[in-house]
Design a protein around this motif. Structure first.
Motif, PDB file in Angstrom:
ATOM      1  N   SER A 201       0.909  -1.114   0.079  1.00  0.00           N
ATOM      2  CA  SER A 201      -0.050  -0.033  -0.035  1.00  0.00           C
ATOM      3  C   SER A 201       0.828   1.168  -0.063  1.00  0.00           C
ATOM      4  O   SER A 201       1.984   1.125   0.161  1.00  0.00           O
ATOM      5  CB  SER A 201      -0.914   0.064   1.227  1.00  0.00           C
ATOM      6  OG  SER A 201      -0.254   0.216   2.415  1.00  0.00           O
ATOM      7  N   GLY A 202       0.194   2.295  -0.196  1.00  0.00           N
ATOM      8  CA  GLY A 202       0.899   3.569  -0.296  1.00  0.00           C
ATOM      9  C   GLY A 202       1.749   3.915   0.961  1.00  0.00           C
ATOM     10  O   GLY A 202       2.684   4.538   0.928  1.00  0.00           O
ATOM     11  N   GLU A 203       1.106   3.450   2.041  1.00  0.00           N
ATOM     12  CA  GLU A 203       1.467   3.805   3.309  1.00  0.00           C
ATOM     13  C   GLU A 203       2.714   3.022   3.786  1.00  0.00           C
ATOM     14  O   GLU A 203       3.455   3.304   4.573  1.00  0.00           O
ATOM     15  CB  GLU A 203       0.419   3.562   4.531  1.00  0.00           C
ATOM     16  CG  GLU A 203      -0.664   4.431   4.421  1.00  0.00           C
ATOM     17  CD  GLU A 203      -1.593   4.114   3.210  1.00  0.00           C
ATOM     18  OE1 GLU A 203      -1.673   3.035   2.688  1.00  0.00           O
ATOM     19  OE2 GLU A 203      -2.564   5.168   2.839  1.00  0.00           O
ATOM     20  N   GLU A 204       2.706   1.969   2.900  1.00  0.00           N
ATOM     21  CA  GLU A 204       3.946   1.055   3.318  1.00  0.00           C
ATOM     22  C   GLU A 204       5.140   1.448   2.482  1.00  0.00           C
ATOM     23  O   GLU A 204       6.280   0.665   2.560  1.00  0.00           O
ATOM     24  CB  GLU A 204       3.447  -0.195   3.232  1.00  0.00           C
ATOM     25  CG  GLU A 204       2.465  -0.790   4.087  1.00  0.00           C
ATOM     26  CD  GLU A 204       2.146  -2.236   3.890  1.00  0.00           C
ATOM     27  OE1 GLU A 204       2.973  -3.026   3.525  1.00  0.00           O
ATOM     28  OE2 GLU A 204       0.905  -2.345   4.371  1.00  0.00           O
ATOM     29  N   LEU A 205       5.102   2.286   1.513  1.00  0.00           N
ATOM     30  CA  LEU A 205       6.107   2.541   0.750  1.00  0.00           C
ATOM     31  C   LEU A 205       7.522   2.888   1.803  1.00  0.00           C
ATOM     32  O   LEU A 205       7.201   3.905   2.682  1.00  0.00           O
ATOM     33  CB  LEU A 205       6.065   3.877  -0.077  1.00  0.00           C
ATOM     34  CG  LEU A 205       5.003   3.366  -1.576  1.00  0.00           C
ATOM     35  CD1 LEU A 205       4.453   4.408  -2.232  1.00  0.00           C
ATOM     36  CD2 LEU A 205       5.904   2.640  -2.545  1.00  0.00           C
ATOM     37  N   ASP A 206       8.822   2.794   1.397  1.00  0.00           N
ATOM     38  CA  ASP A 206       9.810   3.177   1.837  1.00  0.00           C
ATOM     39  C   ASP A 206       9.768   4.787   2.106  1.00  0.00           C
ATOM     40  O   ASP A 206       9.880   5.631   1.265  1.00  0.00           O
ATOM     41  CB  ASP A 206      10.990   2.624   1.284  1.00  0.00           C
ATOM     42  CG  ASP A 206      12.358   2.996   1.970  1.00  0.00           C
ATOM     43  OD1 ASP A 206      12.807   2.461   2.980  1.00  0.00           O
ATOM     44  OD2 ASP A 206      13.069   3.945   1.692  1.00  0.00           O
ATOM     45  N   ALA A 238       2.110  15.053  -7.720  1.00  0.00           N
ATOM     46  CA  ALA A 238       3.312  14.008  -8.274  1.00  0.00           C
ATOM     47  C   ALA A 238       3.439  12.864  -7.113  1.00  0.00           C
ATOM     48  O   ALA A 238       3.553  11.963  -7.700  1.00  0.00           O
ATOM     49  CB  ALA A 238       4.589  14.775  -8.360  1.00  0.00           C
ATOM     50  N   MET A 239       3.232  13.450  -5.960  1.00  0.00           N
ATOM     51  CA  MET A 239       3.294  12.261  -4.931  1.00  0.00           C
ATOM     52  C   MET A 239       2.374  11.437  -4.624  1.00  0.00           C
ATOM     53  O   MET A 239       2.368  10.118  -4.652  1.00  0.00           O
ATOM     54  CB  MET A 239       3.828  12.823  -3.581  1.00  0.00           C
ATOM     55  CG  MET A 239       4.954  13.530  -3.452  1.00  0.00           C
ATOM     56  SD  MET A 239       6.378  12.702  -3.977  1.00  0.00           S
ATOM     57  CE  MET A 239       6.405  11.265  -3.048  1.00  0.00           C
ATOM     58  N   ALA A 240       1.067  11.940  -5.125  1.00  0.00           N
ATOM     59  CA  ALA A 240      -0.144  10.998  -5.081  1.00  0.00           C
ATOM     60  C   ALA A 240       0.048   9.995  -6.345  1.00  0.00           C
ATOM     61  O   ALA A 240      -0.317   8.816  -6.224  1.00  0.00           O
ATOM     62  CB  ALA A 240      -1.449  11.985  -5.350  1.00  0.00           C
ATOM     63  N   LYS A 241       0.571  10.725  -7.270  1.00  0.00           N
ATOM     64  CA  LYS A 241       0.625   9.565  -8.579  1.00  0.00           C
ATOM     65  C   LYS A 241       1.836   8.597  -8.603  1.00  0.00           C
ATOM     66  O   LYS A 241       1.629   7.626  -8.664  1.00  0.00           O
ATOM     67  CB  LYS A 241       1.007  10.595  -9.817  1.00  0.00           C
ATOM     68  CG  LYS A 241       1.189   9.822 -11.056  1.00  0.00           C
ATOM     69  CD  LYS A 241       1.471  10.840 -12.273  1.00  0.00           C
ATOM     70  CE  LYS A 241       1.492  10.311 -13.686  1.00  0.00           C
ATOM     71  NZ  LYS A 241       2.687   9.682 -13.924  1.00  0.00           N
ATOM     72  N   ASN A 246       2.878   2.875  -7.580  1.00  0.00           N
ATOM     73  CA  ASN A 246       4.019   1.841  -7.187  1.00  0.00           C
ATOM     74  C   ASN A 246       3.562   1.175  -5.857  1.00  0.00           C
ATOM     75  O   ASN A 246       4.098   0.137  -5.295  1.00  0.00           O
ATOM     76  CB  ASN A 246       4.993   2.870  -6.517  1.00  0.00           C
ATOM     77  CG  ASN A 246       6.068   3.246  -8.064  1.00  0.00           C
ATOM     78  OD1 ASN A 246       6.713   2.710  -8.479  1.00  0.00           O
ATOM     79  ND2 ASN A 246       5.759   4.876  -8.132  1.00  0.00           N
ATOM     80  N   ALA A 247       2.308   1.293  -5.433  1.00  0.00           N
ATOM     81  CA  ALA A 247       1.773   0.527  -4.320  1.00  0.00           C
ATOM     82  C   ALA A 247       0.859  -0.476  -4.981  1.00  0.00           C
ATOM     83  O   ALA A 247      -0.123  -0.012  -5.811  1.00  0.00           O
ATOM     84  CB  ALA A 247       0.846   1.408  -3.206  1.00  0.00           C
ATOM     85  N   LEU A 248       0.906  -1.716  -4.797  1.00  0.00           N
ATOM     86  CA  LEU A 248       0.328  -2.874  -5.360  1.00  0.00           C
ATOM     87  C   LEU A 248      -1.330  -2.789  -5.448  1.00  0.00           C
ATOM     88  O   LEU A 248      -1.917  -2.812  -6.465  1.00  0.00           O
ATOM     89  CB  LEU A 248       0.693  -4.131  -4.795  1.00  0.00           C
ATOM     90  CG  LEU A 248      -0.155  -5.526  -5.157  1.00  0.00           C
ATOM     91  CD1 LEU A 248       0.101  -5.611  -6.683  1.00  0.00           C
ATOM     92  CD2 LEU A 248       0.344  -6.544  -4.593  1.00  0.00           C
ATOM     93  N   LEU A 249      -1.798  -2.327  -4.298  1.00  0.00           N
ATOM     94  CA  LEU A 249      -3.316  -2.467  -4.097  1.00  0.00           C
ATOM     95  C   LEU A 249      -4.126  -1.263  -5.023  1.00  0.00           C
ATOM     96  O   LEU A 249      -5.014  -1.210  -5.481  1.00  0.00           O
ATOM     97  CB  LEU A 249      -3.851  -2.052  -2.738  1.00  0.00           C
ATOM     98  CG  LEU A 249      -3.574  -3.254  -1.719  1.00  0.00           C
ATOM     99  CD1 LEU A 249      -3.833  -3.103  -0.341  1.00  0.00           C
ATOM    100  CD2 LEU A 249      -4.172  -4.684  -2.250  1.00  0.00           C
ATOM    101  N   SER A 250      -3.043   0.018  -5.361  1.00  0.00           N
ATOM    102  CA  SER A 250      -3.614   0.945  -6.072  1.00  0.00           C
ATOM    103  C   SER A 250      -3.178   0.865  -7.522  1.00  0.00           C
ATOM    104  O   SER A 250      -3.669   1.739  -8.475  1.00  0.00           O
ATOM    105  CB  SER A 250      -3.185   2.428  -5.499  1.00  0.00           C
ATOM    106  OG  SER A 250      -1.945   2.436  -5.413  1.00  0.00           O
ATOM    107  N   GLN A 251      -2.639  -0.003  -7.855  1.00  0.00           N
ATOM    108  CA  GLN A 251      -2.001  -0.230  -9.337  1.00  0.00           C
ATOM    109  C   GLN A 251      -3.085  -0.767 -10.047  1.00  0.00           C
ATOM    110  O   GLN A 251      -4.084  -1.549  -9.778  1.00  0.00           O
ATOM    111  CB  GLN A 251      -0.745  -1.208  -9.554  1.00  0.00           C
ATOM    112  CG  GLN A 251       0.205  -0.766  -8.849  1.00  0.00           C
ATOM    113  CD  GLN A 251       1.633  -1.718  -9.082  1.00  0.00           C
ATOM    114  OE1 GLN A 251       1.453  -2.765  -9.146  1.00  0.00           O
ATOM    115  NE2 GLN A 251       2.964  -0.977  -9.297  1.00  0.00           N
ATOM    116  N   LEU A 252      -3.138  -0.365 -11.490  1.00  0.00           N
ATOM    117  CA  LEU A 252      -4.039  -0.673 -12.536  1.00  0.00           C
ATOM    118  C   LEU A 252      -3.535  -2.039 -12.820  1.00  0.00           C
ATOM    119  O   LEU A 252      -2.445  -2.592 -13.168  1.00  0.00           O
ATOM    120  CB  LEU A 252      -4.173   0.163 -13.293  1.00  0.00           C
ATOM    121  CG  LEU A 252      -4.558   1.614 -13.416  1.00  0.00           C
ATOM    122  CD1 LEU A 252      -4.702   2.415 -14.550  1.00  0.00           C
ATOM    123  CD2 LEU A 252      -5.762   1.647 -12.506  1.00  0.00           C
TER     124      LEU A 252
END
Length: 314
Positions: A201-206, A238-241, A246-252
């Motif tokens: 998820s986005g929250e788990e990005l390094d 840009a950061m939202a994009k 790059n987060a699996l759950l939000s990828q298409l």
């Protein structure tokens, strides 16, 4: 007596191909003297491959194994793709992946595990280096487990069942029909192999990676010459994009390029009639992060002259 550090143990291991524990023993026996430790290992027949250890092992195979609700993945490196097609090397990777089901992420523990037929994994690896004639290394391992549900594996560019250049494990926690979960897990694993998400998820990005990307986005936004408040909005956009892509759950989903992975899972959960949670995933791509020495004269000449050259896609 020279200080024995993790770095010196690693250097000795890379130079000799001997196991981690053997390298520690050798350095301790010789007071931290690197060259004396090499001779100690040679004397005991543990460094038969001396002279190969300084060659970069960036090829090889990723191996996966699944047993019940547990899955494991390992990366074993060799110098060339030719060795990756060697039956002895493939058997080793396959067996090590099975052993990792018990040892998990700890490579040192995996190296100490008893190898089928006798000896340890580390000792077998050393023997393989000597007989096959190329430097090899057991680089990393990981294990996933669910209480209820399935762990699904997938290998991309497979050279044999469970062995390939990219390996993926997907852990789905659910009480749903295992056949349906397996099918969903396989689709998700194929997506992960292709899309290479950086986190679940986005929250788990390094955090360091996010800050680096924010800095880059800020510099780009400043170049626009727009007011500070507009620049800040540009950075946030840009950061939202970045998080979304790059987060699996939000990828298409790569299968249709329009449905978010989270929605794919939700839709399948509805079909299966039970909650489905994507608990975790692991993706190993062969050689990622290893700087491979280039022995291509044409490439060196091109680099020196500033001529560009396309790199092959892994």
């Amino acid at each position: 007596m020279a200080e024995i550090t993790a770095a010196t143990v690693k250097e000795l291991r890379e130079r000799t191909g001997a196991g981690m524990m053997d390298c520690k023993k050798a350095l301790a026996a010789k007071g931290g003297d690197m060259e004396a430790a090499i001779d100690w290992l040679r004397a005991k027949g543990l460094a038969a491959a001396r002279g190969k250890g300084d060659r970069v092992a960036a090829d090889g195979l990723v191996g996966v194994a699944v047993q019940g609700t547990i899955g494991a993945i390992v990366e074993v490196n060799s110098e060339t793709d030719f060795v990756a097609r060697n039956d002895q090397f493939q058997d080793f990777v396959r067996n090590v992946a099975q052993l990792a089901l018990a040892t998990g992420n700890d490579v040192e523990e995996l190296g100490r595990a008893q190898y089928p037929g006798g000896g340890t994994v580390a000792e077998t690896l050393t023997s393989n280096i000597a007989t096959i004639g190329e430097n090899q290394s057991l680089r990393r391992a990981a294990r996933l487990e669910v209480d209820e549900g399935v762990v699904v594996s997938y290998t991309h560019n497979a050279v044999a069942p469970g062995l390939g250049k990219i390996g993926v494990l997907v852990a789905l926690e659910s009480g749903a029909d295992k056949g349906g979960l397996e099918a969903l897990g396989k689709q998700l694993a194929m997506h992960i192999a292709a899309a290479n998400p950086l986190a679940l998820s986005g929250e788990e990005l390094d955090a360091d990676l996010v800050e680096r990307e924010r800095g880059i986005a800020l510099e780009k936004a400043k170049e626009s010459g727009k007011p500070a408040e507009i620049v800040e909005k540009m950075v946030e956009g840009a950061m939202a994009k970045f998080r979304k892509e790059n987060a699996l759950l939000s990828q298409l989903f790569v299968m249709d390029n329009k449905t978010k992975i989270a929605d794919v899972i939700a839709a399948e959960a509805k079909t299966l009639g039970a909650d489905v949670t994507l608990k975790a995933y692991v993706r190993f791509q062969l050689g990622e992060g290893i700087e491979k020495k280039v022995d291509d004269f044409a490439a060196e000449v091109a680099a020196a002259s500033g001529v560009g050259r396309a790199e092959p896609v892994a």
